[in-house]
Write a protein that holds these residues in place. Structure first.
Motif, PDB file in Angstrom:
ATOM      1  N   ASP A 310      -3.493  14.147  92.584  1.00  0.00           N
ATOM      2  CA  ASP A 310      -2.088  14.508  92.802  1.00  0.00           C
ATOM      3  C   ASP A 310      -1.568  15.392  91.671  1.00  0.00           C
ATOM      4  OD1 ASP A 310      -1.925  13.139  95.186  1.00  0.00           O
ATOM      5  OD2 ASP A 310      -0.900  11.390  94.356  1.00  0.00           O
ATOM      6  N   LEU A 311      -1.956  15.058  90.443  1.00  0.00           N
ATOM      7  CA  LEU A 311      -1.517  15.866  89.298  1.00  0.00           C
ATOM      8  C   LEU A 311      -2.068  17.285  89.387  1.00  0.00           C
ATOM      9  CD1 LEU A 311      -0.158  16.083  86.484  1.00  0.00           C
ATOM     10  CD2 LEU A 311      -2.315  15.231  85.500  1.00  0.00           C
ATOM     11  N   PHE A 312      -3.321  17.411  89.772  1.00  0.00           N
ATOM     12  CA  PHE A 312      -3.930  18.740  89.885  1.00  0.00           C
ATOM     13  C   PHE A 312      -3.216  19.574  90.944  1.00  0.00           C
ATOM     14  CE2 PHE A 312      -7.343  21.642  91.379  1.00  0.00           C
ATOM     15  CZ  PHE A 312      -7.627  22.278  90.173  1.00  0.00           C
ATOM     16  N   ILE A 313      -2.949  18.976  92.101  1.00  0.00           N
ATOM     17  CA  ILE A 313      -2.240  19.698  93.160  1.00  0.00           C
ATOM     18  C   ILE A 313      -0.862  20.131  92.677  1.00  0.00           C
ATOM     19  CG2 ILE A 313      -1.207  19.468  95.455  1.00  0.00           C
ATOM     20  CD1 ILE A 313      -3.551  17.526  96.113  1.00  0.00           C
ATOM     21  N   GLU A 314      -0.150  19.202  92.055  1.00  0.00           N
ATOM     22  CA  GLU A 314       1.200  19.502  91.559  1.00  0.00           C
ATOM     23  C   GLU A 314       1.186  20.668  90.571  1.00  0.00           C
ATOM     24  OE1 GLU A 314       3.127  17.677  87.883  1.00  0.00           O
ATOM     25  OE2 GLU A 314       3.839  16.355  89.485  1.00  0.00           O
ATOM     26  N   GLN A 315       0.253  20.614  89.625  1.00  0.00           N
ATOM     27  CA  GLN A 315       0.220  21.621  88.563  1.00  0.00           C
ATOM     28  C   GLN A 315      -0.203  22.991  89.094  1.00  0.00           C
ATOM     29  OE1 GLN A 315       1.057  21.224  85.127  1.00  0.00           O
ATOM     30  NE2 GLN A 315       1.964  19.348  85.935  1.00  0.00           N
ATOM     31  N   VAL A 316      -1.209  23.023  89.962  1.00  0.00           N
ATOM     32  CA  VAL A 316      -1.651  24.307  90.515  1.00  0.00           C
ATOM     33  C   VAL A 316      -0.532  24.945  91.328  1.00  0.00           C
ATOM     34  CG1 VAL A 316      -3.225  25.409  92.164  1.00  0.00           C
ATOM     35  CG2 VAL A 316      -4.115  23.762  90.495  1.00  0.00           C
ATOM     36  N   GLU A 317       0.098  24.168  92.187  1.00  0.00           N
ATOM     37  CA  GLU A 317       1.131  24.745  93.049  1.00  0.00           C
ATOM     38  C   GLU A 317       2.371  25.155  92.265  1.00  0.00           C
ATOM     39  OE1 GLU A 317      -0.001  22.841  97.374  1.00  0.00           O
ATOM     40  OE2 GLU A 317       1.621  21.885  96.231  1.00  0.00           O
ATOM     41  N   ALA A 318       2.704  24.449  91.199  1.00  0.00           N
ATOM     42  CA  ALA A 318       3.895  24.794  90.419  1.00  0.00           C
ATOM     43  C   ALA A 318       3.646  25.957  89.474  1.00  0.00           C
ATOM     44  CB  ALA A 318       4.368  23.571  89.628  1.00  0.00           C
ATOM     45  N   ARG A 319       2.475  25.988  88.852  1.00  0.00           N
ATOM     46  CA  ARG A 319       2.223  26.973  87.806  1.00  0.00           C
ATOM     47  C   ARG A 319       1.512  28.221  88.312  1.00  0.00           C
ATOM     48  NH1 ARG A 319      -0.278  23.016  83.264  1.00  0.00           N
ATOM     49  NH2 ARG A 319      -0.307  24.919  81.986  1.00  0.00           N
ATOM     50  N   LEU A 320       0.979  28.166  89.529  1.00  0.00           N
ATOM     51  CA  LEU A 320       0.251  29.314  90.065  1.00  0.00           C
ATOM     52  C   LEU A 320       0.825  29.770  91.397  1.00  0.00           C
ATOM     53  CD1 LEU A 320      -3.042  27.872  88.848  1.00  0.00           C
ATOM     54  CD2 LEU A 320      -2.468  30.257  88.444  1.00  0.00           C
ATOM     55  N   ASP A 321       2.096  29.486  91.612  1.00  0.00           N
ATOM     56  CA  ASP A 321       2.770  29.947  92.822  1.00  0.00           C
ATOM     57  C   ASP A 321       2.737  31.468  92.891  1.00  0.00           C
ATOM     58  OD1 ASP A 321       4.312  29.792  95.160  1.00  0.00           O
ATOM     59  OD2 ASP A 321       6.158  30.119  94.016  1.00  0.00           O
ATOM     60  N   GLY A 322       2.338  31.993  94.043  1.00  0.00           N
ATOM     61  CA  GLY A 322       2.266  33.440  94.201  1.00  0.00           C
ATOM     62  C   GLY A 322       0.930  34.056  93.846  1.00  0.00           C
ATOM     63  N   HIS A 323      -0.031  33.233  93.413  1.00  0.00           N
ATOM     64  CA  HIS A 323      -1.353  33.755  93.037  1.00  0.00           C
ATOM     65  C   HIS A 323      -2.389  33.605  94.148  1.00  0.00           C
ATOM     66  CE1 HIS A 323      -0.871  34.959  88.798  1.00  0.00           C
ATOM     67  NE2 HIS A 323       0.020  33.980  88.718  1.00  0.00           N
ATOM     68  N   GLY A 324      -1.964  33.194  95.338  1.00  0.00           N
ATOM     69  CA  GLY A 324      -2.873  33.219  96.479  1.00  0.00           C
ATOM     70  C   GLY A 324      -3.679  31.963  96.717  1.00  0.00           C
ATOM     71  N   PHE A 325      -3.303  30.848  96.090  1.00  0.00           N
ATOM     72  CA  PHE A 325      -4.031  29.594  96.300  1.00  0.00           C
ATOM     73  C   PHE A 325      -3.422  28.813  97.463  1.00  0.00           C
ATOM     74  CE2 PHE A 325      -4.822  30.614  91.859  1.00  0.00           C
ATOM     75  CZ  PHE A 325      -6.192  30.413  91.755  1.00  0.00           C
ATOM     76  N   THR A 326      -4.289  28.304  98.328  1.00  0.00           N
ATOM     77  CA  THR A 326      -3.853  27.478  99.449  1.00  0.00           C
ATOM     78  C   THR A 326      -4.608  26.164  99.405  1.00  0.00           C
ATOM     79  OG1 THR A 326      -3.432  29.423 100.820  1.00  0.00           O
ATOM     80  CG2 THR A 326      -3.655  27.307 101.953  1.00  0.00           C
ATOM     81  N   ILE A 389      -5.860  26.750  81.757  1.00  0.00           N
ATOM     82  CA  ILE A 389      -6.889  27.802  81.673  1.00  0.00           C
ATOM     83  C   ILE A 389      -6.915  28.617  82.960  1.00  0.00           C
ATOM     84  CG2 ILE A 389      -9.391  28.164  81.565  1.00  0.00           C
ATOM     85  CD1 ILE A 389      -9.452  25.688  79.655  1.00  0.00           C
ATOM     86  N   LEU A 390      -6.780  27.974  84.103  1.00  0.00           N
ATOM     87  CA  LEU A 390      -6.735  28.699  85.374  1.00  0.00           C
ATOM     88  C   LEU A 390      -5.544  29.651  85.408  1.00  0.00           C
ATOM     89  CD1 LEU A 390      -7.719  29.205  88.261  1.00  0.00           C
ATOM     90  CD2 LEU A 390      -6.421  27.174  88.982  1.00  0.00           C
ATOM     91  N   GLN A 391      -4.418  29.199  84.928  1.00  0.00           N
ATOM     92  CA  GLN A 391      -3.228  30.054  84.895  1.00  0.00           C
ATOM     93  C   GLN A 391      -3.472  31.294  84.035  1.00  0.00           C
ATOM     94  OE1 GLN A 391       0.235  28.199  83.126  1.00  0.00           O
ATOM     95  NE2 GLN A 391       1.644  29.516  84.256  1.00  0.00           N
ATOM     96  N   ASP A 392      -4.122  31.106  82.909  1.00  0.00           N
ATOM     97  CA  ASP A 392      -4.421  32.245  82.033  1.00  0.00           C
ATOM     98  C   ASP A 392      -5.400  33.213  82.692  1.00  0.00           C
ATOM     99  OD1 ASP A 392      -4.295  33.482  79.234  1.00  0.00           O
ATOM    100  OD2 ASP A 392      -6.461  33.174  79.492  1.00  0.00           O
ATOM    101  N   ILE A 393      -6.408  32.674  83.362  1.00  0.00           N
ATOM    102  CA  ILE A 393      -7.395  33.527  84.045  1.00  0.00           C
ATOM    103  C   ILE A 393      -6.732  34.366  85.125  1.00  0.00           C
ATOM    104  CG2 ILE A 393      -9.322  33.397  85.693  1.00  0.00           C
ATOM    105  CD1 ILE A 393     -10.420  31.090  83.974  1.00  0.00           C
ATOM    106  N   MET A 394      -5.805  33.769  85.849  1.00  0.00           N
ATOM    107  CA  MET A 394      -5.143  34.501  86.919  1.00  0.00           C
ATOM    108  C   MET A 394      -4.129  35.508  86.368  1.00  0.00           C
ATOM    109  SD  MET A 394      -6.793  33.326  89.406  1.00  0.00           S
ATOM    110  CE  MET A 394      -5.952  34.331  90.639  1.00  0.00           C
ATOM    111  N   THR A 395      -3.399  35.125  85.352  1.00  0.00           N
ATOM    112  CA  THR A 395      -2.371  36.013  84.783  1.00  0.00           C
ATOM    113  C   THR A 395      -3.001  37.246  84.160  1.00  0.00           C
ATOM    114  OG1 THR A 395      -0.925  34.121  84.357  1.00  0.00           O
ATOM    115  CG2 THR A 395      -0.455  36.145  83.155  1.00  0.00           C
ATOM    116  N   THR A 396      -4.122  37.062  83.485  1.00  0.00           N
ATOM    117  CA  THR A 396      -4.790  38.179  82.806  1.00  0.00           C
ATOM    118  C   THR A 396      -5.805  38.884  83.695  1.00  0.00           C
ATOM    119  OG1 THR A 396      -6.526  36.730  81.937  1.00  0.00           O
ATOM    120  CG2 THR A 396      -4.526  37.007  80.589  1.00  0.00           C
TER     121      THR A 396
END
Length: 411
Positions: A310-326, A389-396
């Motif tokens: 649940d934490l992983f889903i919450e964090q990915v969807e909140a911090r990587l919104d708009g990066h194409g993850f479904t 780390i995923l957020q950084d990989i996607m942002t950069t």
């Protein structure tokens, strides 16, 4: 959304936090691939060295008796049994998942001679489907294998179906079937059920006998942490054991193997489902993984598993919104195993970039990024840092490098 302080508080209150020290995990690595290969218990190296140096090196062939090698399949089966809601005499550790699936399927055909169909769902793990196809081909037309969509499984159960082969937790999405409801629906139509527990044994509470299950198989190298290629296990309900002549009638399934008789006489009970000589080194490693569970409660493991996912889903969807993850896994934890999968059009290079940064997950076509959460050694802060780390990989756009796009043999 939870903060880092919230996450650290969860770890501080975690009843499983000390179990992380029982595993060898490389410094700087966040390991989210225990749904594919579990981490190594710290006791495994010394145990295997003892088998090699003392039991094999010094005791030699005497070890079959003096070090109880011959008893290992049943002893380990007795350690798997409480994890899957079975009696010790209903489980044996032997051979591979594929071989045990073949054993179970062929047993169902014997038990249901008036029926000819073996049934499963489309998209099931390939080895399950391939074993069905192989058995059908070898039957000379006696057996038909049939695949239907998941939502059509119950409707496909009829008087022609001998066996339903179904995976409890789907390997790509983690979708969790309702074992009790499906078993009941199948048995109401006279269909025997084989449960594949490869992606659920050791990750969540299972009660085969409470569900009146017929057969189950599972591997030892995922959540059971037995090592690469660890032996598998097979569960056969006590009521079925003495009713069949094993198709894979190996020497060690004989009632008295050291009589060296020309005539096969199946051993009583679960022992007749042994086939090959046990792989002693691999079993020694698996036993180290199984022994850890003696000090745990599956309810604690499941509670933490749900929290991590649940934490992983919450964090990915909140911090990587708009990066194409479904989200590809069920959002509802009651129908999700101990993994979370997201789809992304660039899923493969993103996973490779994560691995390069020390966050190990894996990839499955089409576009599925899989992350397994093993509560015994994954912390809530691991989840937080992985998403950071995923957020950084996607942002950069660090994932978009040629070497991350190059496909390896194993994804």
């Amino acid at each position: 959304m939870k903060t880092l302080e919230d996450v650290r508080a969860l770890d501080a209150a975690d009843p499983l936090r000390s179990f992380r020290d029982r595993f060898d995990l490389p410094e700087g690595v966040i390991y989210l691939d225990g749904n594919s290969l579990g981490a190594r218990p710290k006791t495994a190296a010394a145990r295997m060295a003892d088998v090699v140096e003392r039991e094999w090196g010094q005791d030699l062939i005497r070890s079959w008796n003096t070090n109880h090698w011959m008893d290992m399949p049943r002893r380990l089966g007795g350690k798997v049994a409480p994890l899957i809601g079975a009696k010790p005499e209903e489980v044996v550790v032997a051979d591979s998942t594929s071989i045990n699936i073949f054993k179970a399927l062929s047993t169902c055909i014997q038990l249901q001679p008036e029926r000819s169909v073996i049934l499963s769902e489309t998209g099931n793990f390939p080895t399950n489907v391939y074993m069905m196809q192989g058995l059908a081909a070898a039957s000379g037309g006696r057996v038909e294998h049939r695949l239907v969509a998941t939502e059509d499984l119950v409707d496909a159960l009829d008087e022609t179906v001998a066996a339903l082969l179904i995976t409890q937790a789907h390997y790509k999405t983690g979708y969790l079937h309702d074992m009790q409801a499906i078993t009941r629906a199948a048995q109401d139509k006279g269909v025997l059920v084989i449960w594949d527990l490869c992606h659920s044994a050791g990750a969540l509470p299972i009660d085969l006998n409470a569900c009146n299950a017929d057969f189950a198989v599972g591997c030892g190298y995922k959540y059971l942490n037995g090592g690469p290629g660890a032996p598998a296990f097979i569960f056969v309900a006590e009521r079925h054991q003495d009713r069949v002549m094993p198709v894979l009638s190996g020497w060690l399934g004989h009632a008295r193997p050291f009589d060296f008789s020309d005539i096969y006489e199946p051993a009583p009970g679960i022992d007749r489902f042994r086939c090959s000589s046990p792989s002693i080194l691999a079993m020694a490693s698996l036993e180290c993984g199984l022994d850890i569970f003696a000090d745990t409660q599956m309810t604690h493991i499941r509670t933490k598993s749900v929290a991590l996912c649940d934490l992983f889903i919450e964090q990915v969807e909140a911090r990587l919104d708009g990066h194409g993850f479904t989200l590809a896994s069920p959002r509802d934890a009651t129908i999700r195993g101990s993994q979370v999968s997201f789809t992304h059009e660039h899923g493969y290079p993103i996973v490779q970039a994560l691995i390069d940064r020390g966050v190990i997950g894996d990839y499955r076509d089409p576009g599925i990024m899989r992350f397994g959460f093993t509560p015994l050694y994954v912390s809530h802060e691991d989840v937080w840092q992985a998403v950071e780390i995923l957020q950084d990989i996607m942002t950069t756009q660090a994932w978009d490098k040629p070497h991350f796009h190059a496909r390896a043999a194993v994804t």
